[in-house]
Design an enzyme around this catalytic site. Structure first.
Site, mmCIF file in Angstrom:
data_model
loop_
_atom_site.group_PDB
_atom_site.id
_atom_site.type_symbol
_atom_site.label_atom_id
_atom_site.label_comp_id
_atom_site.label_asym_id
_atom_site.label_seq_id
_atom_site.Cartn_x
_atom_site.Cartn_y
_atom_site.Cartn_z
ATOM 1 N N ASP A 1 53.043 -3.521 -20.840
ATOM 2 C CA ASP A 1 53.737 -3.956 -22.058
ATOM 3 C C ASP A 1 54.518 -5.242 -21.775
ATOM 4 O OD1 ASP A 1 55.747 -2.854 -20.533
ATOM 5 O OD2 ASP A 1 56.492 -1.495 -22.088
ATOM 6 N N ASP B 1 49.724 0.680 -20.462
ATOM 7 C CA ASP B 1 51.106 1.126 -20.689
ATOM 8 C C ASP B 1 51.264 1.819 -22.038
ATOM 9 O OD1 ASP B 1 52.933 0.716 -18.650
ATOM 10 O OD2 ASP B 1 53.379 -1.352 -19.219
ATOM 11 N N LYS C 1 50.231 4.513 -18.216
ATOM 12 C CA LYS C 1 51.487 4.432 -17.450
ATOM 13 C C LYS C 1 52.638 4.696 -18.403
ATOM 14 C CE LYS C 1 53.199 0.462 -15.614
ATOM 15 N NZ LYS C 1 54.451 0.331 -16.383
ATOM 16 N N GLU D 1 56.962 5.023 -18.657
ATOM 17 C CA GLU D 1 58.288 4.832 -18.062
ATOM 18 C C GLU D 1 59.140 6.072 -18.337
ATOM 19 O OE1 GLU D 1 60.256 1.188 -19.229
ATOM 20 O OE2 GLU D 1 58.447 0.005 -18.843
ATOM 21 N N GLU E 1 59.843 0.179 -9.602
ATOM 22 C CA GLU E 1 60.217 -1.222 -9.845
ATOM 23 C C GLU E 1 61.657 -1.505 -9.423
ATOM 24 O OE1 GLU E 1 59.055 -2.668 -13.688
ATOM 25 O OE2 GLU E 1 60.170 -4.554 -13.459
HETATM 26 O O1 KIV Z 1 54.496 -3.993 -18.037
HETATM 27 C C1 KIV Z 1 54.244 -4.305 -16.859
HETATM 28 O O2 KIV Z 1 53.627 -5.339 -16.571
HETATM 29 C C2 KIV Z 1 54.700 -3.427 -15.804
HETATM 30 C C3 KIV Z 1 54.608 -3.942 -14.402
HETATM 31 C C4 KIV Z 1 55.618 -4.980 -14.183
HETATM 32 C C5 KIV Z 1 54.692 -2.854 -13.411
HETATM 33 O O3 KIV Z 1 55.136 -2.345 -16.051
#
Ligand code: KIV
Length: 273
Positions: free
Chosen positions: A53, A92, A122, A124, A191
């Site tokens: 994202d 994401d 992915k 968070e 991160e």
């Molecule tokens: O959104 C993204 O690019 C990320 C990376 C920085 C790990 O989550």
């Protein structure tokens, strides 16, 4: 022979990533948001491609990732999918789409999987989102966790600084990482946390830990591709290594084009019909 050399011409899967950790082979991951860049990264042999994202920052110019919508990530994910053959494709879940309501989160996860052809998502968040993450994994979708600096929580932190400096936050991070592994996440992105803490977590878990600003004692690295290609002169954080200066190369090329157009050097007779 390394795991990826053995799997050179086959898809990198979540199982291959697990084998890479077990064999001590580091995992390379980069972001991509479009077909052309995705194809270049895949042909270069990167192990995993993340449709992050961070598209909100590098593609749309927002200060944070918060405005990115489900529709936008699906557009970027589907574009990248068409360029990727070998790398594991991870997309994401944007801010607010994995949200503490497991049924709604699953419905959003399914929309991304169907709309993009991704092989994993992915997400968070740690303990607070465990029920959502378990529901998504139970539906057959591989999930990569994301802990440490979670850019979707920037307003809670008050900035993008280093996380887990205090013992309390470091303990929570270790607990969250273990909970994500127990919930069935196949990997975790970590991160901007101290390298020693990241190394400790990578050593204590069996799933791969992919770091960004988390030092070298983890199982792999991820960077935003525009950052490592030096496309943004104004963004040079400590954790980014610039492998090219495309900002300079592109500016030079475009200046040459402008000058040739103005001076009638372009197009030549050979470049005309
Ligand atoms: O959104 C993204 O690019 C990320 C990376 C920085 C790990 O989550």
């Amino acid at each position: 022979m390394s795991v990826t050399a053995e799997h050179k011409n086959t898809k990198v899967t979540v199982q291959v990533m697990r084998k890479m950790k077990a064999a001590g082979e580091k995992i390379s991951m980069l972001t991509a948001y479009d077909f052309t860049m995705a194809g270049l990264l895949d042909q270069a042999g990167v192990d995993a491609i993340l449709v992050g994202d961070s598209a909100g920052n590098v593609m749309a110019g927002y200060d944070t990732t918060l405005p990115v919508t489900l529709e936008q990530i699906i557009y970027h994910g589907a574009s990248v999918r068409r360029g990727v053959k070998r790398a594991l494709l991870v997309v994401d879940m944007p801010f607010g789409t994995c949200c503490g309501n497991p049924y709604e989160s699953l419905s959003n996860a399914v929309a991304i999987m169907k709309g993009t052809g991704a092989e994993a998502l992915k997400i968070e968040g740690g303990e607070e989102l465990l029920q959502d993450i378990k529901k998504i994994i139970a539906a057959g979708i591989p999930v990569m966790g994301h802990l440490g600096l979670m850019p979707q929580s920037v307003h809670q932190y008050g900035g993008f600084g280093l996380r887990a400096k205090s013992d309390t936050e470091a303990e929570k991070l270790k607990r969250d990482a273990l909970l994500l592994q127990e919930a069935g996440c196949f990997a975790i992105t970590l991160e901007k946390v101290p390298a020693s803490l990241a190394g400790e977590i990578a050593a204590s878990l069996s799933i791969p830990i992919i770091g960004i600003g988390a030092g070298g004692r983890v199982d792999g690295q991820v960077l935003v591709v525009q950052d490592m290609l030096g496309m943004n002169r104004d963004f040079s954080p400590k954790f980014v290594r610039k492998y090219a200066d495309l900002s300079f190369a592109i500016t030079q090329a475009v200046s040459g084009y402008i000058s040739d157009v103005k001076s009638l050097e372009f197009p030549s007779a050979e470049e005309s019909y």
